[in-house]
Design a protein around this motif. Structure first.
Motif, mmCIF file in Angstrom:
data_model
loop_
_atom_site.group_PDB
_atom_site.id
_atom_site.type_symbol
_atom_site.label_atom_id
_atom_site.label_comp_id
_atom_site.label_asym_id
_atom_site.label_seq_id
_atom_site.Cartn_x
_atom_site.Cartn_y
_atom_site.Cartn_z
ATOM 1 N N ALA A 203 1.064 -1.640 -0.076
ATOM 2 C CA ALA A 203 -0.213 0.077 -0.168
ATOM 3 C C ALA A 203 0.687 1.116 0.106
ATOM 4 C CB ALA A 203 -0.553 -0.262 1.258
ATOM 5 N N PHE A 204 1.987 1.308 1.086
ATOM 6 C CA PHE A 204 2.334 2.343 0.720
ATOM 7 C C PHE A 204 3.736 3.059 -0.584
ATOM 8 C CE2 PHE A 204 6.959 3.691 1.485
ATOM 9 C CZ PHE A 204 6.830 5.488 2.081
ATOM 10 N N GLY A 205 3.854 1.358 -1.404
ATOM 11 C CA GLY A 205 4.739 1.701 -2.425
ATOM 12 C C GLY A 205 3.832 1.751 -3.697
ATOM 13 N N ARG A 206 2.494 1.455 -3.874
ATOM 14 C CA ARG A 206 1.620 2.479 -4.854
ATOM 15 C C ARG A 206 0.975 3.345 -4.728
ATOM 16 N NH1 ARG A 206 -2.262 -0.682 -8.482
ATOM 17 N NH2 ARG A 206 -2.845 1.671 -9.559
ATOM 18 N N PHE A 207 0.956 3.657 -2.863
ATOM 19 C CA PHE A 207 0.255 5.174 -2.973
ATOM 20 C C PHE A 207 1.417 6.487 -3.220
ATOM 21 C CE2 PHE A 207 0.584 9.334 -0.241
ATOM 22 C CZ PHE A 207 -1.008 9.580 -0.321
ATOM 23 N N MET A 208 2.920 6.154 -3.159
ATOM 24 C CA MET A 208 4.207 6.788 -3.511
ATOM 25 C C MET A 208 4.063 6.116 -5.181
ATOM 26 S SD MET A 208 4.396 8.331 -1.036
ATOM 27 C CE MET A 208 6.152 9.413 -1.189
ATOM 28 N N ILE A 209 4.286 5.625 -6.269
ATOM 29 C CA ILE A 209 3.518 5.688 -7.479
ATOM 30 C C ILE A 209 3.165 6.343 -7.891
ATOM 31 C CG2 ILE A 209 3.525 3.976 -8.792
ATOM 32 C CD1 ILE A 209 5.457 2.278 -7.763
ATOM 33 N N GLU A 210 1.355 6.378 -7.435
ATOM 34 C CA GLU A 210 0.578 7.015 -8.087
ATOM 35 C C GLU A 210 0.673 8.207 -8.352
ATOM 36 O OE1 GLU A 210 -3.404 6.293 -8.525
ATOM 37 O OE2 GLU A 210 -1.478 4.283 -8.710
ATOM 38 N N PHE A 211 1.655 9.134 -7.761
ATOM 39 C CA PHE A 211 1.778 10.464 -7.506
ATOM 40 C C PHE A 211 2.233 10.703 -8.957
ATOM 41 C CE2 PHE A 211 1.978 11.150 -3.192
ATOM 42 C CZ PHE A 211 0.830 11.915 -2.970
ATOM 43 N N VAL A 212 3.064 9.197 -10.240
ATOM 44 C CA VAL A 212 3.642 9.829 -11.064
ATOM 45 C C VAL A 212 3.144 8.674 -11.528
ATOM 46 C CG1 VAL A 212 5.460 10.965 -10.236
ATOM 47 C CG2 VAL A 212 5.700 8.276 -10.497
ATOM 48 N N ARG A 213 2.151 8.587 -11.991
ATOM 49 C CA ARG A 213 0.535 7.894 -12.254
ATOM 50 C C ARG A 213 0.308 8.978 -13.821
ATOM 51 N NH1 ARG A 213 -1.153 2.318 -11.617
ATOM 52 N NH2 ARG A 213 -2.240 2.824 -13.316
ATOM 53 N N GLY A 214 0.489 9.010 -15.090
ATOM 54 C CA GLY A 214 0.061 9.612 -15.908
ATOM 55 C C GLY A 214 -1.595 9.460 -16.426
ATOM 56 N N ARG A 218 -8.186 5.410 -13.050
ATOM 57 C CA ARG A 218 -8.502 5.116 -11.901
ATOM 58 C C ARG A 218 -9.218 5.669 -11.298
ATOM 59 N NH1 ARG A 218 -4.152 5.457 -12.637
ATOM 60 N NH2 ARG A 218 -3.755 6.983 -11.468
ATOM 61 N N GLY A 219 -9.656 7.459 -11.553
ATOM 62 C CA GLY A 219 -10.404 8.320 -10.862
ATOM 63 C C GLY A 219 -10.028 9.215 -9.548
ATOM 64 N N HIS A 220 -10.019 9.997 -9.608
ATOM 65 C CA HIS A 220 -9.391 10.692 -8.682
ATOM 66 C C HIS A 220 -10.883 11.547 -7.298
ATOM 67 C CE1 HIS A 220 -5.880 11.175 -10.420
ATOM 68 N NE2 HIS A 220 -5.188 11.582 -9.804
ATOM 69 N N VAL A 221 -10.807 11.584 -6.395
ATOM 70 C CA VAL A 221 -10.986 11.431 -5.191
ATOM 71 C C VAL A 221 -10.665 12.564 -3.739
ATOM 72 C CG1 VAL A 221 -13.004 11.349 -2.825
ATOM 73 C CG2 VAL A 221 -12.648 9.823 -4.730
ATOM 74 N N GLN A 228 -5.261 5.797 -4.409
ATOM 75 C CA GLN A 228 -4.394 6.237 -2.683
ATOM 76 C C GLN A 228 -5.073 5.967 -1.547
ATOM 77 O OE1 GLN A 228 -3.387 9.602 -5.118
ATOM 78 N NE2 GLN A 228 -1.250 9.221 -4.513
ATOM 79 N N TRP A 229 -6.563 6.213 -1.977
ATOM 80 C CA TRP A 229 -7.549 6.527 -0.947
ATOM 81 C C TRP A 229 -7.723 4.967 -0.362
ATOM 82 C CZ3 TRP A 229 -8.606 10.063 1.803
ATOM 83 C CH2 TRP A 229 -8.467 11.909 1.129
ATOM 84 N N ILE A 230 -7.631 3.750 -1.797
ATOM 85 C CA ILE A 230 -7.471 2.781 -0.947
ATOM 86 C C ILE A 230 -6.176 1.721 0.010
ATOM 87 C CG2 ILE A 230 -7.822 0.583 -2.474
ATOM 88 C CD1 ILE A 230 -9.241 1.360 -3.946
ATOM 89 N N ALA A 231 -5.291 2.535 -0.921
ATOM 90 C CA ALA A 231 -4.068 2.322 0.189
ATOM 91 C C ALA A 231 -4.055 2.581 1.366
ATOM 92 C CB ALA A 231 -3.159 2.530 -0.720
ATOM 93 N N LEU A 232 -4.465 3.816 1.597
ATOM 94 C CA LEU A 232 -4.633 4.492 3.175
ATOM 95 C C LEU A 232 -5.520 3.560 4.385
ATOM 96 C CD1 LEU A 232 -5.364 8.504 2.295
ATOM 97 C CD2 LEU A 232 -3.333 7.436 3.229
#
Length: 255
Positions: A203-214, A218-221, A228-232
């Protein structure tokens, strides 16, 4: 970069599917080896694996449909395309739920089996992200850095512009996580510990990588993506589970 790897007459072998297949087969073999080494009964491994894979596929597809809900309302025919469009987190959640249901049905220790499966899940994800790289999906944002990867014939990623290789970054992360979990899994551990470490670190790794996904599929909230919300949420729930297990184990030792 090239998803269509091999053509055998009318049959085409795609890189994404091939990587997933390699990951699943290798992961299952490792699970069998670890079960034999720990002298556990292997009777339920095949069925539990199939249940988890099926639950994972359903979960990945359902979460994908949720993230593109507006597009589906405009064109429900999108749901007929079952071969494309999956969200990894949906696969993890669906696989965990299916595995839990099977273990409850067969009266097995779910957390013990989850500990056995956790390293192999990370390994499969590592191969899966290589498949994503070959297909061009799950791509990163544009970059001028030396490590940028340029696609030229992708049906998903923007072609002709350098992108952050998020697929390869996550693949390397998952392979590293696999080796770490194998190392930590040696010896006797409290049931659920290895699985908890996997869920929190992934979850931590995925949360960080999401910041540079183009891609925005997956949508944003708000500021964060759906993943990232699921990761949290996963970090919070896993942390609570480990805390409760630690307190329970401590109370037993001191009783």
């Amino acid at each position: 970069m090239h998803n269509e790897l091999i053509h055998l007459g009318p049959i085409t072998i795609y890189g994404y599917g091939l990587m997933i297949a390699i990951g699943v087969l290798l992961a299952f073999r490792i699970i069998v080896y670890r079960v034999e080494k720990q002298r556990l009964a292997p009777d339920h491994l095949s069925a539990l694996t199939m249940w988890s894979l099926l639950g994972g596929a359903i979960g990945a597809k359902l979460l994908y449909w949720i993230t593109i809900g507006r597009e589906i309302l405009a064109d429900p025919a999108i749901m007929l395309n079952l071969s494309q469009g999956f969200v990894v987190y949906g696969g993890i959640i669906g696989g965990l739920l299916a595995g839990y249901v099977y273990c409850r049905w067969q009266k097995l220790e779910f957390l013990r089996y989850l500990d056995l499966f956790a390293p192999s899940i990370a390994l499969t994800q590592g191969f899966g992200r290589i498949g994503c790289f070959l297909a061009g999906c799950c791509y990163g944002e544009e970059t001028d850095s030396w490590y940028g990867i340029t696609f030229h014939d992708s049906d998903y990623a923007p072609n002709g512009v350098p992108l952050v290789p998020t697929q390869l970054l996550e693949s390397a992360f998952n392979f590293g996580l696999f080796f770490l979990l194998i190392r930590l899994g040696k010896g006797t551990k409290a049931n659920g510990l290895i699985a908890g470490i996997y869920l929190m670190l992934y979850a931590f790794g995925r949360f960080m990588i999401e910041f540079v996904r183009g891609d925005n599929i997956r949508g944003h909230v708000g500021y964060f993506s759906t993943s990232q919300w699921i990761a949290l949420g996963m970090v919070a729930m896993t942390g609570l589970m480990l805390l409760l297990k630690t307190r329970k184990r401590s109370s037993v030792l001191h009783s």
